[in-house]
Design an enzyme around this catalytic site. Sequence first.
Site, PDB file in Angstrom:
ATOM      1  N   ILE A 152      -1.875  -1.856  10.648  1.00 54.37           N
ATOM      2  CA  ILE A 152      -2.232  -0.433  10.659  1.00 54.37           C
ATOM      3  C   ILE A 152      -1.182   0.369  11.407  1.00 54.37           C
ATOM      4  O   ILE A 152      -0.733   1.426  10.939  1.00 54.37           O
ATOM      5  CB  ILE A 152      -3.626  -0.228  11.274  1.00 54.37           C
ATOM      6  CG1 ILE A 152      -4.699  -0.834  10.364  1.00 54.37           C
ATOM      7  CG2 ILE A 152      -3.903   1.256  11.505  1.00 54.37           C
ATOM      8  CD1 ILE A 152      -6.102  -0.796  10.937  1.00 54.37           C
ATOM      9  N   ASP A 171       3.887  -4.390  21.677  1.00 52.97           N
ATOM     10  CA  ASP A 171       2.961  -5.426  21.235  1.00 52.97           C
ATOM     11  C   ASP A 171       3.429  -6.773  21.788  1.00 52.97           C
ATOM     12  O   ASP A 171       4.354  -7.385  21.255  1.00 52.97           O
ATOM     13  CB  ASP A 171       2.885  -5.484  19.707  1.00 52.97           C
ATOM     14  CG  ASP A 171       1.726  -6.343  19.216  1.00 52.97           C
ATOM     15  OD1 ASP A 171       1.399  -7.343  19.898  1.00 52.97           O
ATOM     16  OD2 ASP A 171       1.146  -6.023  18.162  1.00 52.97           O
ATOM     17  N   THR A 230      -8.184   5.192  17.528  1.00 57.40           N
ATOM     18  CA  THR A 230      -8.968   4.717  16.389  1.00 57.40           C
ATOM     19  C   THR A 230      -9.256   3.226  16.534  1.00 57.40           C
ATOM     20  O   THR A 230      -9.716   2.593  15.582  1.00 57.40           O
ATOM     21  CB  THR A 230      -8.209   4.946  15.068  1.00 57.40           C
ATOM     22  OG1 THR A 230      -6.932   4.275  15.139  1.00 57.40           O
ATOM     23  CG2 THR A 230      -7.988   6.430  14.814  1.00 57.40           C
ATOM     24  N   ALA A 231      -8.976   2.674  17.707  1.00 56.95           N
ATOM     25  CA  ALA A 231      -9.090   1.223  17.912  1.00 56.95           C
ATOM     26  C   ALA A 231     -10.511   0.844  18.310  1.00 56.95           C
ATOM     27  O   ALA A 231     -11.320   0.481  17.460  1.00 56.95           O
ATOM     28  CB  ALA A 231      -8.082   0.764  18.950  1.00 56.95           C
ATOM     29  N   ARG A 232     -10.815   0.944  19.580  1.00 54.26           N
ATOM     30  CA  ARG A 232     -12.145   0.621  20.076  1.00 54.26           C
ATOM     31  C   ARG A 232     -12.452   1.466  21.308  1.00 54.26           C
ATOM     32  O   ARG A 232     -11.584   1.744  22.134  1.00 54.26           O
ATOM     33  CB  ARG A 232     -12.253  -0.863  20.454  1.00 54.26           C
ATOM     34  CG  ARG A 232     -12.465  -1.794  19.268  1.00 54.26           C
ATOM     35  CD  ARG A 232     -13.825  -1.598  18.629  1.00 54.26           C
ATOM     36  NE  ARG A 232     -14.066  -2.469  17.493  1.00 54.26           N
ATOM     37  CZ  ARG A 232     -13.769  -2.169  16.235  1.00 54.26           C
ATOM     38  NH1 ARG A 232     -13.158  -1.019  15.940  1.00 54.26           N
ATOM     39  NH2 ARG A 232     -14.070  -3.006  15.255  1.00 54.26           N
ATOM     40  N   ASP A 256     -12.043   8.535  17.730  1.00 54.76           N
ATOM     41  CA  ASP A 256     -12.927   8.100  16.654  1.00 54.76           C
ATOM     42  C   ASP A 256     -13.860   6.998  17.127  1.00 54.76           C
ATOM     43  O   ASP A 256     -14.795   6.640  16.422  1.00 54.76           O
ATOM     44  CB  ASP A 256     -12.084   7.602  15.466  1.00 54.76           C
ATOM     45  CG  ASP A 256     -12.933   7.247  14.265  1.00 54.76           C
ATOM     46  OD1 ASP A 256     -13.703   8.125  13.815  1.00 54.76           O
ATOM     47  OD2 ASP A 256     -12.838   6.103  13.769  1.00 54.76           O
ATOM     48  N   GLU A 261     -21.661   3.835  21.452  1.00 54.34           N
ATOM     49  CA  GLU A 261     -21.769   4.168  20.034  1.00 54.34           C
ATOM     50  C   GLU A 261     -23.139   3.762  19.513  1.00 54.34           C
ATOM     51  O   GLU A 261     -23.585   2.640  19.769  1.00 54.34           O
ATOM     52  CB  GLU A 261     -20.665   3.464  19.227  1.00 54.34           C
ATOM     53  CG  GLU A 261     -19.287   4.007  19.484  1.00 54.34           C
ATOM     54  CD  GLU A 261     -18.237   3.490  18.489  1.00 54.34           C
ATOM     55  OE1 GLU A 261     -18.639   2.930  17.440  1.00 54.34           O
ATOM     56  OE2 GLU A 261     -17.042   3.655  18.754  1.00 54.34           O
ATOM     57  N   HIS A 282     -16.521   7.200  14.355  1.00 55.86           N
ATOM     58  CA  HIS A 282     -16.024   5.888  13.933  1.00 55.86           C
ATOM     59  C   HIS A 282     -15.848   5.824  12.414  1.00 55.86           C
ATOM     60  O   HIS A 282     -16.330   4.901  11.741  1.00 55.86           O
ATOM     61  CB  HIS A 282     -16.967   4.780  14.404  1.00 55.86           C
ATOM     62  CG  HIS A 282     -16.278   3.451  14.596  1.00 55.86           C
ATOM     63  ND1 HIS A 282     -16.565   2.594  15.625  1.00 55.86           N
ATOM     64  CD2 HIS A 282     -15.304   2.841  13.879  1.00 55.86           C
ATOM     65  CE1 HIS A 282     -15.812   1.510  15.535  1.00 55.86           C
ATOM     66  NE2 HIS A 282     -15.032   1.639  14.472  1.00 55.86           N
ATOM     67  N   ILE A 283     -15.113   6.803  11.890  1.00 51.79           N
ATOM     68  CA  ILE A 283     -14.929   6.876  10.441  1.00 51.79           C
ATOM     69  C   ILE A 283     -13.453   6.870  10.041  1.00 51.79           C
ATOM     70  O   ILE A 283     -13.137   7.131   8.870  1.00 51.79           O
ATOM     71  CB  ILE A 283     -15.621   8.128   9.850  1.00 51.79           C
ATOM     72  CG1 ILE A 283     -15.289   9.415  10.642  1.00 51.79           C
ATOM     73  CG2 ILE A 283     -17.126   7.922   9.808  1.00 51.79           C
ATOM     74  CD1 ILE A 283     -13.985  10.033  10.344  1.00 51.79           C
ATOM     75  N   ALA A 284     -12.555   6.558  10.942  1.00 49.70           N
ATOM     76  CA  ALA A 284     -11.135   6.577  10.596  1.00 49.70           C
ATOM     77  C   ALA A 284     -10.825   5.652   9.426  1.00 49.70           C
ATOM     78  O   ALA A 284      -9.987   5.964   8.578  1.00 49.70           O
ATOM     79  CB  ALA A 284     -10.276   6.189  11.807  1.00 49.70           C
ATOM     80  N   GLY A 285     -11.502   4.540   9.364  1.00 51.10           N
ATOM     81  CA  GLY A 285     -11.262   3.583   8.289  1.00 51.10           C
ATOM     82  C   GLY A 285     -12.196   3.746   7.111  1.00 51.10           C
ATOM     83  O   GLY A 285     -12.174   2.941   6.175  1.00 51.10           O
TER      84      GLY A 285
END
Length: 315
Positions: A152, A171, A230-232, A256, A261, A282-285
């Site tokens: 991603i 990373d 947008t991860a967690r 997001d 949640e 939580h709708i990025a994906g």
Amino acid sequence: MRVVVTEFMDEAALETFGGDFAVTYDPSLVDDRGKMLAAVSQADAVIVRNRTQVDQEMLNAAQRLQAVGRLGVGLDNIDLAACKARNIAVLPATGANTLSVAEYVIGATMNLVRRSYSSNQEMIKGAWPRSELGRGGEVAGRIMGLVGFGDIARAVATRAQALGMQVIAHDPFLPADHPAWNEVRRMEIDDLIRQSDVLSLHVPLTDTTRGMLDTVAISKMKHGAVLINTARGGIVDEAALAAALKAGNLGGAALDVFETEPLTAEAGLLFDQCPNLVLTPHIAGVTDEGNTRVSFLTVENVRRALKDYQNVQTA
């Protein structure tokens, strides 16, 4: 073979299971734990998103379980060790929502940097905030910093570069000689945080990443930089972020995902009056296209796993 689906998905994908499968599709199960545990008691597979907790309690209730299909890629709601101990296959929809998340990040980047898309109500009432909203910026020439550089993040990098942004990434799990590093600058986390104009998070929630963006880390960010998660939830210290936004130290943020949640009214009070803040559930994906890809891939993953298990049992 019985399959139970506890959260929403593209129903058309379920038809591809075929006549050998009995499918229970009930997205309300995620909000009724007792009903869900009863539903999975005879299930050979369950299909979940991120809210269903596939924990020891569920696994105890689902003694026939052979596969867990994940409508997405995050696995922090699934007890992986317990599944492994019982030889239960855990099947994420790897790659199916990559484009959806990448486009969300780019859209949020342009929104937050430009700062020009929240004046509807003022203008409907007759205001003309041209001088205020005309001070937004361009993304070209800015630095996109990516924490985590998986599929991603790489999709985000490609699109950011197409907009004229410089891309840096961190990373520690991607080897230094990986060809992905040929396209971006590899950096240590502190240097990346300090240099990024846009900081986007793409790491799982682990003991190492929990609270990674805390008060100290946020204080290292550039004045006016923006943060996108947008991860967690739990990776960002939400109170520290809200304080930095209200103090004017950061230029904006898009969240997001949240520590709580669904986000409750009480938890949401933290973000009241934060400037240039985008909150989404939580709708990025989750796009129409992405949901279709994720759903069909998940069904295929589960169907194949159960067929393979059946073949082994009858061999």
